[in-house]
Design an enzyme around this catalytic site. Structure first.
Site, PDB file in Angstrom:
ATOM      1  N   ILE A  33       0.826  -1.211   0.000  1.00 50.63           N
ATOM      2  CA  ILE A  33       0.000   0.000   0.000  1.00 50.63           C
ATOM      3  C   ILE A  33       0.862   1.263   0.000  1.00 50.63           C
ATOM      4  O   ILE A  33       0.403   2.328  -0.437  1.00 50.63           O
ATOM      5  CB  ILE A  33      -0.978  -0.028   1.200  1.00 50.63           C
ATOM      6  CG1 ILE A  33      -2.152   0.891   0.981  1.00 50.63           C
ATOM      7  CG2 ILE A  33      -0.262   0.282   2.513  1.00 50.63           C
ATOM      8  CD1 ILE A  33      -3.290   0.677   1.975  1.00 50.63           C
ATOM      9  N   ASN A  88      11.756  -9.532   6.480  1.00 51.60           N
ATOM     10  CA  ASN A  88      12.163  -9.109   7.821  1.00 51.60           C
ATOM     11  C   ASN A  88      11.575 -10.029   8.882  1.00 51.60           C
ATOM     12  O   ASN A  88      10.427 -10.471   8.773  1.00 51.60           O
ATOM     13  CB  ASN A  88      11.681  -7.681   8.076  1.00 51.60           C
ATOM     14  CG  ASN A  88      12.249  -6.683   7.070  1.00 51.60           C
ATOM     15  OD1 ASN A  88      13.381  -6.824   6.632  1.00 51.60           O
ATOM     16  ND2 ASN A  88      11.453  -5.688   6.702  1.00 51.60           N
ATOM     17  N   GLN A  95      10.705  -5.411  10.966  1.00 57.06           N
ATOM     18  CA  GLN A  95       9.395  -6.008  10.691  1.00 57.06           C
ATOM     19  C   GLN A  95       8.310  -5.257  11.457  1.00 57.06           C
ATOM     20  O   GLN A  95       8.388  -5.110  12.673  1.00 57.06           O
ATOM     21  CB  GLN A  95       9.375  -7.482  11.111  1.00 57.06           C
ATOM     22  CG  GLN A  95       8.074  -8.185  10.739  1.00 57.06           C
ATOM     23  CD  GLN A  95       8.043  -9.656  11.164  1.00 57.06           C
ATOM     24  OE1 GLN A  95       8.815 -10.079  12.028  1.00 57.06           O
ATOM     25  NE2 GLN A  95       7.161 -10.418  10.569  1.00 57.06           N
ATOM     26  N   HIS A 101       6.103 -12.119   5.428  1.00 61.94           N
ATOM     27  CA  HIS A 101       5.887 -11.563   4.088  1.00 61.94           C
ATOM     28  C   HIS A 101       7.230 -11.315   3.418  1.00 61.94           C
ATOM     29  O   HIS A 101       8.202 -10.932   4.063  1.00 61.94           O
ATOM     30  CB  HIS A 101       5.070 -10.267   4.125  1.00 61.94           C
ATOM     31  CG  HIS A 101       5.570  -9.240   5.104  1.00 61.94           C
ATOM     32  ND1 HIS A 101       5.363  -9.358   6.454  1.00 61.94           N
ATOM     33  CD2 HIS A 101       6.275  -8.100   4.921  1.00 61.94           C
ATOM     34  CE1 HIS A 101       5.898  -8.321   7.067  1.00 61.94           C
ATOM     35  NE2 HIS A 101       6.479  -7.541   6.167  1.00 61.94           N
ATOM     36  N   PHE A 102       7.258 -11.564   2.129  1.00 67.07           N
ATOM     37  CA  PHE A 102       8.410 -11.249   1.291  1.00 67.07           C
ATOM     38  C   PHE A 102       8.062  -9.999   0.491  1.00 67.07           C
ATOM     39  O   PHE A 102       7.006  -9.944  -0.141  1.00 67.07           O
ATOM     40  CB  PHE A 102       8.710 -12.389   0.312  1.00 67.07           C
ATOM     41  CG  PHE A 102       9.376 -13.576   0.941  1.00 67.07           C
ATOM     42  CD1 PHE A 102       8.646 -14.466   1.720  1.00 67.07           C
ATOM     43  CD2 PHE A 102      10.727 -13.815   0.745  1.00 67.07           C
ATOM     44  CE1 PHE A 102       9.252 -15.571   2.303  1.00 67.07           C
ATOM     45  CE2 PHE A 102      11.343 -14.919   1.320  1.00 67.07           C
ATOM     46  CZ  PHE A 102      10.613 -15.798   2.101  1.00 67.07           C
ATOM     47  N   HIS A 103       8.964  -9.022   0.542  1.00 67.10           N
ATOM     48  CA  HIS A 103       8.831  -7.850  -0.313  1.00 67.10           C
ATOM     49  C   HIS A 103       9.538  -8.150  -1.637  1.00 67.10           C
ATOM     50  O   HIS A 103      10.684  -8.606  -1.630  1.00 67.10           O
ATOM     51  CB  HIS A 103       9.536  -6.637   0.289  1.00 67.10           C
ATOM     52  CG  HIS A 103       9.017  -6.167   1.612  1.00 67.10           C
ATOM     53  ND1 HIS A 103       8.218  -5.053   1.741  1.00 67.10           N
ATOM     54  CD2 HIS A 103       9.206  -6.639   2.873  1.00 67.10           C
ATOM     55  CE1 HIS A 103       7.945  -4.857   3.032  1.00 67.10           C
ATOM     56  NE2 HIS A 103       8.534  -5.804   3.742  1.00 67.10           N
TER      57      HIS A 103
END
Ligand code: AMP
Length: 137
Positions: A33, A88, A95, A101-103
């Protein structure tokens, strides 16, 4: 799972909207987002756990496959070739959302995002000792 569902679990459940780019029974990917760059995408396991090492091996495999499958699609969509994958674990790592979650962050020369690596020299004996401790030797 913690007592209150994470914001990502609420996205998985459809309670909060997202811009979805990939979904499978165990994995969801959607646009960040507040992107660091156009195409910045998050890939998550639907099962809520905070840390990578909390995942089952098959979940790690599914999320990693989704990252590798999605990356070229994202890059094609935003017109670049390079990217970072960032994941993270814990507050000291940065984090903020305690749901794995993977960016995927598309990069281009001169984008100004930079790196904050600060490498430090280490004595070979210290490296050897540490490697042995990690390997359990
Ligand atoms: P981290 O600092 O690794 O925990 O990253 C959390 C990421 O989640 C940040 O990049 C946020 O911009 C992103 N984020 C938080 N809420 C949402 C949301 N509702 N939809 C999409 N991305 C979000």
């Amino acid at each position: 799972m913690s007592s209150s569902p994470s914001i990502f679990t609420r996205i998985v459940q459809g309670e909060i909207p997202c811009h979805r780019v990939l979904e499978s029974p165990a994995v969801l990917a959607f646009l960040d987002i507040n992107p660091l760059a156009p195409g910045h995408t998050l890939v998550i396991p639907k099962r809520e756990v905070a840390r990578l090492d909390d995942l089952r091996p098959e979940e790690v495999a599914e999320v990693a496959c989704a990252v590798a499958t999605l990356a070229p699609r994202i890059l094609a969509a935003v017109g670049t070739r390079d990217y970072n994958v960032l994941q993270n674990n814990g507050p000291a790592s940065g984090q903020e959302v305690p749901h794995v979650h993977f960016h995927i962050i598309p990069r281009r020369a001169g984008d100004g995002l930079g790196f904050r690596w600060k490498p430090q020299a280490s004595a070979p004996e210290a490296l050897a000792d540490l490697a042995a401790r990690i390997a359990g030797a």
